[in-house]
Design an enzyme around this catalytic site. Structure first.
Site, short mmCIF file in Angstrom:
data_model
loop_
_atom_site.label_atom_id
_atom_site.label_comp_id
_atom_site.label_asym_id
_atom_site.label_seq_id
_atom_site.Cartn_x
_atom_site.Cartn_y
_atom_site.Cartn_z
N CYS A 1 46.83 66.58 65.97
CA CYS A 1 45.53 66.10 65.45
C CYS A 1 44.57 65.53 66.77
O CYS A 1 43.58 65.74 66.75
CB CYS A 1 45.89 64.80 64.94
SG CYS A 1 47.13 63.71 65.24
N GLU B 1 46.19 65.66 70.36
CA GLU B 1 47.00 65.77 71.28
C GLU B 1 46.75 67.05 72.12
O GLU B 1 46.96 67.87 71.65
CB GLU B 1 48.63 65.82 71.12
CG GLU B 1 49.24 64.53 70.40
CD GLU B 1 50.20 64.94 69.25
OE1 GLU B 1 49.82 64.93 68.22
OE2 GLU B 1 51.47 64.87 69.64
#
Ligand code: SF4
Ligand code: SF4
Lengths: 831, 300
Positions: free
Chosen positions: A478, A480
């Site tokens: 999401c 990273e």
């Protein structure tokens, strides 16, 4: 989030660009969720037949056998073919990773300690599953999946086969006996200090090297590995492992080619039966394409799309992935697109249809994890496609395809893949404005990421050339960031609950909620002692948590090493090593996610304030107030609530955040991962703030017992950001995001406050201003009256929703019911 | 004195703005969506959804202005606005808060300066709104000077009712003005806003002379049953043209303010007002375009 009907006029709204896509999208929306055993059944058969193999070869053999024998999936009207399961919405139970949660579910036993803290969604397709189960043909498995009776028996049989053999059982057997701090971890689970073990879905957060896989074709990759075998001289364990790795890798790549060719055969078969001449021609074309790719390099954009999907999906099938992502799709697909457009081989509309079809494909994939992880991840797969950014020379990299990808998301609204933008001031206006248009549809993406911050992070961390980092900066999961095609992807143990660490610190290492003594330390009497305790316990909790995870990774290496994916990550082939043996170029992993830092920050600010203003004489009084959940202490509670809070650009609170944040990063980086590289700190919260809050008593910031913690990383605690959205950004911008890989900031708007092109530009200036600070990520919710209604029902989830109307602004949930109704009515009235 | 500061305002002029809401207004428009903006002194403002009906406020009030008949009631004629606002301090749940606070110029600037990035990147700045900012001209101009020095643009939303002899130097610190026009007749003004129209029209031409008509936009709150008629639009077009003004802004009526009245012990004088349809709005906008005026309709 499921959207049933769009009945609100949003500023930007559109339809799938063709009838075909509408139908496919409709089919998705009306499908229940199924468990599909085909893959795991085949995998298990192969596993039974390969006892005694080298672990790498065995893993490859099992995946290859399953892949080659899966029934090819070509659905009605599809242009892109192939699917993870036989169902429109299907999930594979990866029993080879973890079987105990399945066995417990089959026996209807209570699951993990964390279940008591978790809720999962119940609407949409999940609701549909429940209805079908009631009708009798199927049974429910877990809270959302359907399974037929015969499959249920099969599942039972398979699950018991994996008992004692799956990765989780293997690692549990070892760490529970040999890890000196095993009890600390198990106690941590009991009290909600950590999230549940996520062995059922530990993989992902990386991006394959699609660029090479497409341009060489899988046969080209095989040839490279073959060459290495020829050059290899076996002299010791390490060199023989190389040989096993190459053999294993070639086996799975061949399987992927065969699996694609099975689709070609199937398409031919269907074409023979097809009456409609138009569809017949399409099927023959599909057969031709699947016969050629992904074995060979694609000759056209159309072929590249199908090749990409096969390459991606074969990797998705191999592992229990979350955050396995497409990466910089608009960069590596652009050459195929450009060539065909220039040659007049494809129109923009045709390309758009393919991109829309791909969205549906990516949304269809479901996963199964233990109940508590499904709750935490909200069932999301976190497949992240990131657009824009820079090329190797530092120039903006967005192109015409980037805009079409955004358009496909505007037209075909589905949850996956989530889109992100590497924000650059110099990106083309058309691209940035299209990105804002997409935001305005209300889907909640794209999210915007600050390119410069990540470049700085990766320069320092990886020491790779700047040009490489610019070109391959992508998003794996999401929020990273990762370097596309060259990074190790297995990450971390899970989340740490900062609020629980604080409670333990406050109570001398004992958890006041469960009564468990985790790690005795002195009972703090003043703020200095409290801080000392907190930092000490935080360091311990992180250290043990990461060390525990390395035991799991050791088991992973032996049983669930990703062979297919290794072959498509640089430079596993050059090194002759799989991902789990350190074959990638980047072997650090982002980790130890954390949740609840804001409540801890506010608590320290409150303790200071209460002592400074002599509201309390020492911590004893406060401890009693917290234990009694503020009851009988309303005066003190009011003062605690009025103390300085994070999110108001107020240094009395913000300095604590900076201090703890930096310490957290230090502690995380002190530890090494399974590959001997320092862990790379990351921060996000997904849905942990609710269960973590449930596990914690009252905190000095005025939060009452069991109340949900502050969400996200830098979001203020609901109702405490009294100075407005820009002040929140100024606070968040003080955090040195170059130290972490991750971070997220949520904002919500009513459509009217950013209407028109001028509204879009205002939003862009907001992003730019935030990104001039140390801020890393920002995402927007443009709300409609549906959301307003839901905010009425669940005010706790919409605490930060600001309604700005002509005359005044307010937090929506703070408005009286009558006024809320009026706003909703008015929003709807403008249909 | 201000009663609210609102950041990331996007509908009160160009770019991202901070709106400073001045407390106190000489008019009393019946549809006013910020009734707490009208009085020139701080007032207790009640939020029923936070109230736990402990009646501590009632006990605390020295003037016995508060009563409970199932609901909180305040008798404005009794409320002496005791300087300490006992009722507000007595309320533990923040259901009673004080609307209105004295701000120093320095404090306001300390609040605004950290946001300069947002203003600069978006071409935004500060907008004075209210209440009537020019009713506190001394404070407003002192602030305006600092805002000008900081390099931010300054907008003004005014009802037009302010003293005729304001310092032109002060006025010239303002970069653009939204000037409210509420009715076409003197009777209408008196009926709906309690003040006559003539001084307001005189102020409009004064402002045009002082700042230049190009800096002025006429702002029309359109209330069905009061002024949402083509006659009004026509009259406004004439007014604009006679003053050399070319820009009009329409604020469609909304009722969001209604719920606040009882909380202040006031009554909302307008009965049910029908919504303006998109059709009506666009026909008004078209009429203005037809007279060569630009027209912006604010969303809600
Ligand atoms: S402000 Fe008015 S109502 Fe409140 S205590 Fe004072 S006199 Fe009573
Ligand atoms: S003191 Fe506050 S909570 Fe109690 S009755 Fe008065 S307004 Fe309500």
């Amino acid at each position: 989030m499921e959207r049933k009907a769009d009945f609100i006029r949003r500023e930007v709204q559109a339809q799938p660009s063709t009838q075909r896509i509408s139908q496919l999208r409709q089919a998705y929306l009306s499908s229940p969720l199924h468990i599909d055993l085909e893959y795991i059944d085949l995998y298990t058969t192969a596993h039974q037949a390969s006892d005694g193999f080298n672990p790498l070869e065995r893993r490859a053999f099992c995946h290859a056998h399953a892949l080659e024998n899966l029934s090819p999936q070509i659905r009605e009207g599809e242009l892109l073919v192939g699917a993870k399961t036989r169902f429109v919405r299907g999930a594979i139970p990866y029993l080879n990773y973890a079987c105990q949660f399945v066995i417990r579910e089959l026996n209807r036993e209570a699951q993990e300690a964390q279940d008591k803290f978790t809720d999962i969604g119940t609407g949409g397709g999940i609701d549909l599953s429940a209805q079908l189960a009631k009708a009798g043909k199927y049974e429910m498995f877990g809270k959302k999946f359907l399974i037929s009776r015969s499959d249920k028996e099969k599942l039972n049989e398979l699950a018991y086969y994996w008992q004692g053999r799956c990765m989780q059982d293997e690692s549990d057997r070892v760490w529970k006996e040999s890890f000196p701090q095993a009890e600390f971890i198990e106690n941590g689970w009991q009290m909600g200090l950590y999230t549940a073990p996520h062995d059922p879905a530990p993989e992902g957060r990386f991006v394959l090297d699609f660029e090479t896989a497409l341009s060489e074709g899988l046969l080209g990759v095989i040839a490279r590995a073959q060459k290495q075998i020829e050059l290899l001289e076996i002299t010791d364990f390490a060199s023989s492992e190389k040989l096993y790795f190459y053999r294993a890798g070639i086996r799975v790549l061949e399987a992927a080619i065969n699996w694609a060719r099975n689709h070609a055969k199937q398409a031919k078969k269907l074409a023979k039966k097809e009456q409609d001449t138009f569809r017949k021609a399409e099927l023959l074309n599909i057969a031709e394409i699947c016969g050629r790719v992904p074995a060979h390099a694609p000759q056209s954009f159309r072929e590249a799309m199908q090749a990409w999907w096969f390459i991606y999906l074969a990797g998705h099938l191999e592992g229990a992935h979350l955050g396995y992502s497409p990466g910089r799709f608009d960069r590596y697909m652009y050459p195929y697109f450009k060539k065909d457009i220039e040659a007049g081989k494809i129109t923009r509309d045709e390309a758009l249809e393919l991109l829309e079809a791909l969205r549906i494909k990516l949304t269809e994939i479901e996963y199964m994890a233990s109940f508590s992880w499904e709750g935490l991840g909200s069932g999301n797969l976190y497949q992240n496609m990131i657009l824009g950014g820079m090329d190797e020379n530092g120039h903006p990299a967005d192109n015409e395809l980037s805009i079409l990808v955004l358009q496909s998301a505007i037209n075909c609204q589905t949850t996956q893949p989530t889109l992100s933008i590497w924000y650059d001031d110099r990106a083309s206006d058309a691209f940035l404005m299209k990105a804002i248009d997409c935001v305005k549809t209300g889907v909640g993406f794209p999210a915007f990421f600050n390119t410069k911050i990540y470049l700085q992070h990766e320069l320092e961390k990886s020491k790779l050339p700047l040009a490489t980092i610019r070109k391959y900066a992508a998003m794996g999961g999401c929020t990273e960031p990762t370097l596309e095609g060259m990074s190790y992807g297995i990450v971390q143990a899970g989340f740490i609950n900062h609020a629980k660490v604080f409670e333990l610190a406050m109570n001398g290492g004992k958890d006041p909620c469960s009564g468990i003594e985790l790690h005795p330390c002195e009972l703090p009497q003043n703020p200095a002692q409290l801080k000392e305790n907190y930092l000490y316990l935080l360091q311990l909790s992180i250290r043990y948590w990461q060390r525990y995870w390395n035991y799991v990774m050791a088991a992973h290496r032996n049983s669930c090493n990703l062979i297919y994916c290794s072959m498509l990550v640089r430079d596993c082939i050059g090194h002759g090593k799989s991902l789990d043996d350190g074959g990638a170029i980047i072997n650090g992993s982002p980790t130890t996610l954390s949740s609840g830092m804001v409540n801890v920050v506010n608590s320290f600010a409150a303790v200071n304030e209460l002592i400074d203003t002599k509201a309390i004489s020492g911590l004893e009084e406060l401890r009693r107030a917290l234990k009694d959940n503020w009851e009988g202490y309303s005066g003190l509670h009011k003062k605690a609530l009025a103390a300085p809070k994070w999110g108001n650009n107020d240094s009395r609170a913000d300095l604590f955040y900076e201090e703890f944040f930096n310490k957290y990063c230090d502690f995380v980086a002190e530890q090494k991962n399974y590959l001997g590289e320092p862990y790379d700190p990351s921060m996000l919260a997904i849905s942990t703030h609710a269960p973590f809050g449930k596990a914690c008593g009252a905190t000095p910031d005025g939060r009452i017992a069991h109340q949900t913690l502050a969400d996200g990383v830098t979001s203020p605690f609901p109702g405490t950001d009294v100075s407005g959205p820009t002040a929140v950004l100024l606070s968040a911008g003080k955090i040195d995001h170059t130290r972490i890989r991750g971070g997220l900031h949520n904002m919500k708007f009513l459509p009217s406050s950013i209407q028109g092109a001028s509204g879009s530009r205002k939003l862009l200036s907001l992003i730019k201003t935030y990104f001039d600070t140390l801020g890393f990520q920002i995402q927007f919710n443009v709300v409609d009256s549906r959301m307003l209604r839901s905010a009425q029902e669940k005010p706790e989830e919409y605490r930060d929703l600001i309604v700005r109307v002509a005359g005044f602004s307010a937090f929506f949930v703070e408005l009286g019911k009558s006024m809320q109704d009026e706003i909703i009515a008015r929003t709807e009235h403008r249909l | 004195m201000l009663f609210d500061i609102s950041d990331f305002a996007t509908q009160d002029g160009p770019g991202i703005r901070t709106v400073l809401f001045f407390k106190g207004c000489p008019l009393a428009c019946q549809w006013c969506s910020n009734p707490e903006s009208q009085a020139f002194f701080p007032e207790p403002l009640y939020h029923s959804e936070l109230c736990i009906k402990c009646e501590a406020c009632k006990e605390a009030c020295p003037s016995k202005a508060i009563s409970f008949d199932g609901e909180y009631r305040i008798d404005r004629s009794k409320c002496a606005h005791c300087s300490s606002h006992e009722c507000v301090s007595a309320c533990k749940t923040s259901a009673l808060v004080l609307a209105g606070k004295e701000w120093s110029v320095e404090d306001v600037m300390a609040r605004l300066l950290p946001q300069r990035g947002f203003y600069q990147n978006s071409g935004g700045g500060i907008t004075f709104s209210g209440g009537e900012p020019l009713a506190q001209a001394g404070f407003a101009f002192a602030l305006a000077r600092e805002i000008r020095d900081a390099g931010f643009t300054l907008g003004l939303e005014t009802c037009g009712c302010f003293p005729p002899d304001l310092d032109p130097e002060g006025l010239r610190l303002i970069d653009f003005v939204y000037f409210d026009i509420k009715h076409l007749s003197n009777e209408g003004y008196i009926q709906y806003t309690s003040r006559p129209i003539y001084p307001i029209l005189a102020n409009l031409s004064r402002l045009c002379d002082c700042l230049g008509a190009e800096k002025i936009t006429l702002s029309l709150p359109l209330i069905p049953g009061v002024n949402a008629t083509s006659a009004f639009i026509d009259w406004v077009a004439n007014l604009a043209q006679s003053n050399g003004i070319t820009k009009i802004r329409i604020l469609p009526y909304h009722e969001y303010g209604r719920a606040k009245y009882p909380c202040l012990g006031k009554t909302y004088a307008l009965s049910e007002v029908p919504h303006l349809s998109d059709q009506e709005l666009s026909s008004f906008a078209e009429a203005l375009h037809g007279r060569s005026l630009t027209c912006e309709v604010l969303g809600i």
